[in-house]
Design a protein around this motif. Sequence first.
Motif, PDB file in Angstrom:
ATOM      1  N   LEU A  26     -81.370 -51.055 -35.508  1.00  0.00           N
ATOM      2  CA  LEU A  26     -82.308 -51.661 -34.560  1.00  0.00           C
ATOM      3  C   LEU A  26     -83.636 -51.991 -35.239  1.00  0.00           C
ATOM      4  N   LYS A  27     -84.086 -51.108 -36.111  1.00  0.00           N
ATOM      5  CA  LYS A  27     -85.340 -51.346 -36.831  1.00  0.00           C
ATOM      6  C   LYS A  27     -85.219 -52.570 -37.739  1.00  0.00           C
ATOM      7  N   LEU A  28     -84.113 -52.671 -38.435  1.00  0.00           N
ATOM      8  CA  LEU A  28     -83.879 -53.815 -39.306  1.00  0.00           C
ATOM      9  C   LEU A  28     -83.824 -55.112 -38.492  1.00  0.00           C
ATOM     10  N   SER A  29     -83.114 -55.094 -37.381  1.00  0.00           N
ATOM     11  CA  SER A  29     -83.026 -56.286 -36.531  1.00  0.00           C
ATOM     12  C   SER A  29     -84.394 -56.685 -36.001  1.00  0.00           C
ATOM     13  N   TYR A  30     -85.208 -55.706 -35.648  1.00  0.00           N
ATOM     14  CA  TYR A  30     -86.553 -56.006 -35.156  1.00  0.00           C
ATOM     15  C   TYR A  30     -87.397 -56.644 -36.257  1.00  0.00           C
ATOM     16  N   THR A  31     -87.277 -56.133 -37.476  1.00  0.00           N
ATOM     17  CA  THR A  31     -88.005 -56.707 -38.612  1.00  0.00           C
ATOM     18  C   THR A  31     -87.579 -58.154 -38.835  1.00  0.00           C
ATOM     19  N   LEU A  32     -86.275 -58.396 -38.792  1.00  0.00           N
ATOM     20  CA  LEU A  32     -85.776 -59.757 -38.979  1.00  0.00           C
ATOM     21  C   LEU A  32     -86.226 -60.668 -37.837  1.00  0.00           C
ATOM     22  N   GLN A  33     -86.261 -60.140 -36.625  1.00  0.00           N
ATOM     23  CA  GLN A  33     -86.731 -60.921 -35.478  1.00  0.00           C
ATOM     24  C   GLN A  33     -88.175 -61.364 -35.700  1.00  0.00           C
ATOM     25  N   ARG A  34     -89.004 -60.459 -36.194  1.00  0.00           N
ATOM     26  CA  ARG A  34     -90.415 -60.796 -36.436  1.00  0.00           C
ATOM     27  C   ARG A  34     -90.546 -61.839 -37.541  1.00  0.00           C
ATOM     28  N   ILE A  35     -89.691 -61.760 -38.552  1.00  0.00           N
ATOM     29  CA  ILE A  35     -89.719 -62.741 -39.633  1.00  0.00           C
ATOM     30  C   ILE A  35     -89.326 -64.117 -39.105  1.00  0.00           C
ATOM     31  N   MET A  36     -88.393 -64.158 -38.182  1.00  0.00           N
ATOM     32  CA  MET A  36     -87.834 -65.428 -37.713  1.00  0.00           C
ATOM     33  C   MET A  36     -88.731 -66.198 -36.758  1.00  0.00           C
ATOM     34  N   ARG A  70     -77.311 -56.743 -44.853  1.00  0.00           N
ATOM     35  CA  ARG A  70     -78.385 -57.298 -44.018  1.00  0.00           C
ATOM     36  C   ARG A  70     -79.758 -56.806 -44.468  1.00  0.00           C
ATOM     37  N   LYS A  71     -79.816 -55.623 -45.035  1.00  0.00           N
ATOM     38  CA  LYS A  71     -81.101 -55.082 -45.492  1.00  0.00           C
ATOM     39  C   LYS A  71     -81.733 -55.968 -46.569  1.00  0.00           C
ATOM     40  N   LYS A  72     -80.899 -56.730 -47.261  1.00  0.00           N
ATOM     41  CA  LYS A  72     -81.429 -57.619 -48.299  1.00  0.00           C
ATOM     42  C   LYS A  72     -82.338 -58.695 -47.720  1.00  0.00           C
ATOM     43  N   LEU A  73     -82.146 -59.025 -46.446  1.00  0.00           N
ATOM     44  CA  LEU A  73     -82.962 -60.071 -45.827  1.00  0.00           C
ATOM     45  C   LEU A  73     -84.441 -59.725 -45.773  1.00  0.00           C
ATOM     46  N   ILE A  74     -84.760 -58.436 -45.818  1.00  0.00           N
ATOM     47  CA  ILE A  74     -86.179 -58.068 -45.780  1.00  0.00           C
ATOM     48  C   ILE A  74     -86.736 -57.829 -47.178  1.00  0.00           C
ATOM     49  N   SER A  75     -85.916 -58.081 -48.170  1.00  0.00           N
ATOM     50  CA  SER A  75     -86.351 -57.918 -49.554  1.00  0.00           C
ATOM     51  C   SER A  75     -86.969 -59.217 -50.075  1.00  0.00           C
TER      52      SER A  75
END
Length: 169
Positions: free
Chosen positions: A109-119, A152-157
Amino acid sequence: KLRETILDIIKNDSFLKSRFKNASICGPIEGYPLPLGSKLKNLSGDHYMLLGDAGHLIDPLTGEGIGNGMYSGWIAAEQAIECLKQERFDKSFMNAYDIRIKRVLGSELKLSYTLQRIMVHKWLINFLANRLHNSYRLREILTKMYVDLELRKKLISPLFWFKLVLNIK
């Protein structure tokens, strides 16, 4: 402007227009936002556990919640069995449920939230869409990221994006 949009769709969409031709609105058009898992809340207390939508366990990126709801139900059932065995329903005993949910679903959920903010960055989405259009390899990676949390964690790298910009494998 969801109210205006739904009315416009009903009025102008050929399928819906004919389907609703004799219908009339008999109350206000209302909606409720999805309780997204942007930040994990306290999920239990004295004599209660929240699961699924009630526990704000909807994925903030995809809007998917059935799987998390079912999984939290499974964990809640196991916790309820322990509560009955121990005859304990107090907040401190119920906290084991929160700990398991955070351990199992929290990082996703934390990762998805981070990706949501990036998008929210339109330029980034346009850039990514163009890259996806031109790269089978990137489409394959992003498709796998939907089910593979480690990938998916790579997306925040930043390194992932740097390689993407330079088209490095």
